[in-house]
Each structure stands twice: as C-alpha cells, then as structure tokens.
Design a protein around this motif. Sequence first.
Motif, PDB file in Angstrom:
ATOM      1  N   LYS A 137       0.979  -1.673  -0.011  1.00  0.00           N
ATOM      2  CA  LYS A 137       0.472   0.008   0.074  1.00  0.00           C
ATOM      3  C   LYS A 137       0.891   0.777  -0.469  1.00  0.00           C
ATOM      4  N   THR A 138       0.496   1.996  -0.858  1.00  0.00           N
ATOM      5  CA  THR A 138       1.810   3.037  -0.461  1.00  0.00           C
ATOM      6  C   THR A 138       0.738   4.474  -2.058  1.00  0.00           C
ATOM      7  N   THR A 139       1.308   5.328  -2.232  1.00  0.00           N
ATOM      8  CA  THR A 139       0.326   6.957  -3.350  1.00  0.00           C
ATOM      9  C   THR A 139       1.006   6.529  -4.737  1.00  0.00           C
ATOM     10  N   THR A 140       0.165   6.917  -5.112  1.00  0.00           N
ATOM     11  CA  THR A 140       0.977   6.623  -6.539  1.00  0.00           C
ATOM     12  C   THR A 140       2.526   7.483  -7.285  1.00  0.00           C
ATOM     13  N   ASP A 141       2.543   9.180  -6.756  1.00  0.00           N
ATOM     14  CA  ASP A 141       3.373   9.297  -6.501  1.00  0.00           C
ATOM     15  C   ASP A 141       5.067   8.547  -6.239  1.00  0.00           C
ATOM     16  N   VAL A 195      -9.859   3.300  -4.788  1.00  0.00           N
ATOM     17  CA  VAL A 195     -10.682   4.210  -4.387  1.00  0.00           C
ATOM     18  C   VAL A 195     -11.715   4.712  -3.484  1.00  0.00           C
ATOM     19  N   GLY A 196     -10.875   4.299  -1.825  1.00  0.00           N
ATOM     20  CA  GLY A 196     -11.589   4.745  -1.039  1.00  0.00           C
ATOM     21  C   GLY A 196     -11.116   3.211   0.207  1.00  0.00           C
ATOM     22  N   GLY A 197     -11.688   4.708   1.576  1.00  0.00           N
ATOM     23  CA  GLY A 197     -10.800   3.175   2.694  1.00  0.00           C
ATOM     24  C   GLY A 197     -11.182   4.358   3.486  1.00  0.00           C
ATOM     25  N   TYR A 198     -10.933   3.944   4.931  1.00  0.00           N
ATOM     26  CA  TYR A 198     -10.465   4.474   6.453  1.00  0.00           C
ATOM     27  C   TYR A 198      -9.705   5.559   6.152  1.00  0.00           C
ATOM     28  N   LYS A 199     -10.437   6.338   6.298  1.00  0.00           N
ATOM     29  CA  LYS A 199      -9.812   7.748   6.251  1.00  0.00           C
ATOM     30  C   LYS A 199      -8.578   7.012   7.371  1.00  0.00           C
ATOM     31  N   GLU A 200      -8.482   7.228   8.175  1.00  0.00           N
ATOM     32  CA  GLU A 200      -7.262   7.377   8.578  1.00  0.00           C
ATOM     33  C   GLU A 200      -5.995   6.028   9.002  1.00  0.00           C
ATOM     34  N   TYR A 201      -6.222   5.385   7.912  1.00  0.00           N
ATOM     35  CA  TYR A 201      -6.127   3.963   7.691  1.00  0.00           C
ATOM     36  C   TYR A 201      -4.764   4.828   6.538  1.00  0.00           C
ATOM     37  N   LEU A 202      -5.351   5.187   5.390  1.00  0.00           N
ATOM     38  CA  LEU A 202      -4.873   6.369   3.674  1.00  0.00           C
ATOM     39  C   LEU A 202      -4.157   7.265   4.740  1.00  0.00           C
ATOM     40  N   GLY A 203      -4.620   8.386   5.915  1.00  0.00           N
ATOM     41  CA  GLY A 203      -3.406   9.264   6.365  1.00  0.00           C
ATOM     42  C   GLY A 203      -2.328   8.383   6.921  1.00  0.00           C
ATOM     43  N   TRP A 204      -2.353   7.214   7.431  1.00  0.00           N
ATOM     44  CA  TRP A 204      -0.903   6.273   7.869  1.00  0.00           C
ATOM     45  C   TRP A 204      -0.293   6.045   6.554  1.00  0.00           C
ATOM     46  N   VAL A 205      -1.241   5.684   6.058  1.00  0.00           N
ATOM     47  CA  VAL A 205      -0.061   5.245   4.009  1.00  0.00           C
ATOM     48  C   VAL A 205       0.568   6.688   3.913  1.00  0.00           C
ATOM     49  N   GLU A 206       0.592   7.408   4.219  1.00  0.00           N
ATOM     50  CA  GLU A 206       0.202   8.620   3.498  1.00  0.00           C
ATOM     51  C   GLU A 206       1.274   9.703   4.438  1.00  0.00           C
ATOM     52  N   ARG A 207       1.401   9.120   5.220  1.00  0.00           N
ATOM     53  CA  ARG A 207       2.706   9.581   6.655  1.00  0.00           C
ATOM     54  C   ARG A 207       3.718   8.659   6.288  1.00  0.00           C
ATOM     55  N   GLU A 208       3.388   7.234   6.516  1.00  0.00           N
ATOM     56  CA  GLU A 208       4.654   6.902   6.757  1.00  0.00           C
ATOM     57  C   GLU A 208       5.659   6.758   5.168  1.00  0.00           C
ATOM     58  N   THR A 209       4.795   6.402   4.130  1.00  0.00           N
ATOM     59  CA  THR A 209       5.917   7.097   2.684  1.00  0.00           C
ATOM     60  C   THR A 209       6.196   8.274   1.967  1.00  0.00           C
ATOM     61  N   HIS A 210       5.993   9.256   3.383  1.00  0.00           N
ATOM     62  CA  HIS A 210       6.230  10.784   3.287  1.00  0.00           C
ATOM     63  C   HIS A 210       6.869  11.397   4.017  1.00  0.00           C
ATOM     64  N   ALA A 211       7.512  10.131   5.130  1.00  0.00           N
ATOM     65  CA  ALA A 211       8.580  10.785   6.485  1.00  0.00           C
ATOM     66  C   ALA A 211       9.608  10.984   6.626  1.00  0.00           C
TER      67      ALA A 211
END
Length: 103
Positions: free
Chosen positions: A57-61, A87-103
């Motif tokens: 699980k990651t981000t497009t960039d 296309v969707g999911g648990y907002k807090e989980y997706l926020g965690w994915v964002e934070r961990e891949t952009h730390a």
Amino acid sequence: MYITVFITAPDKESGKKIARHILEKRLAACVNMTPVSSMYWWEGKLEESDEVLLIAKTTTDKLEELVKEAKAVHPYQVPEIIAVPIVGGYKEYLGWVERETHA
C-alpha cells in the motif's frame, strides 16, 4: 491518490527481501505477503508454480521509484509489478499510508 501494488516472487525469502527493501526506502507503508498458486505463459509454455504475492500500500507518486527498486532486488527477469487504484477506505488508515511514505 492511494494505490495497491501487487508483486509476485518465487518464495517467502525473496518476498521478504523485496518487501523489506521497499519498506526501508519508504516506498510503501505496509506490505502483506501470502502464498499463491500461479499459472501463466512463459517463453511459449504454460507454467505452474507456487509463489508469494506481495500486496503493498502506497501513493501514486511513489509508484515509479517502487517499481525501479523492486525490480532491482527481484530475482525474476520480468517480475509482475502492477498497481491498482484504491478508490476509498478508512480515512485514518489512508492518512497513515500517506504519513509513512512521506516521512
């Protein structure tokens, strides 16, 4: 945008090596690994093999670099590395994915 990247590997050891490599580079927040039975065409023959499937699980960039880095440590000549949108999911989980891949 968030994505899931599927990567197959020949065995658990190779799968862990690939997963650890992309995680250490912060190219994915999480990688699941599960055994799969695969059937596919390779060099004109129908093949069957037991493999492991990595689900990252990651981000497009991060996709381009993730593909490059996964390929660099992958034992296959032409590894499966494909991405599908989340296309969707648990907002807090997706926020965690964002934070961990952009730390």
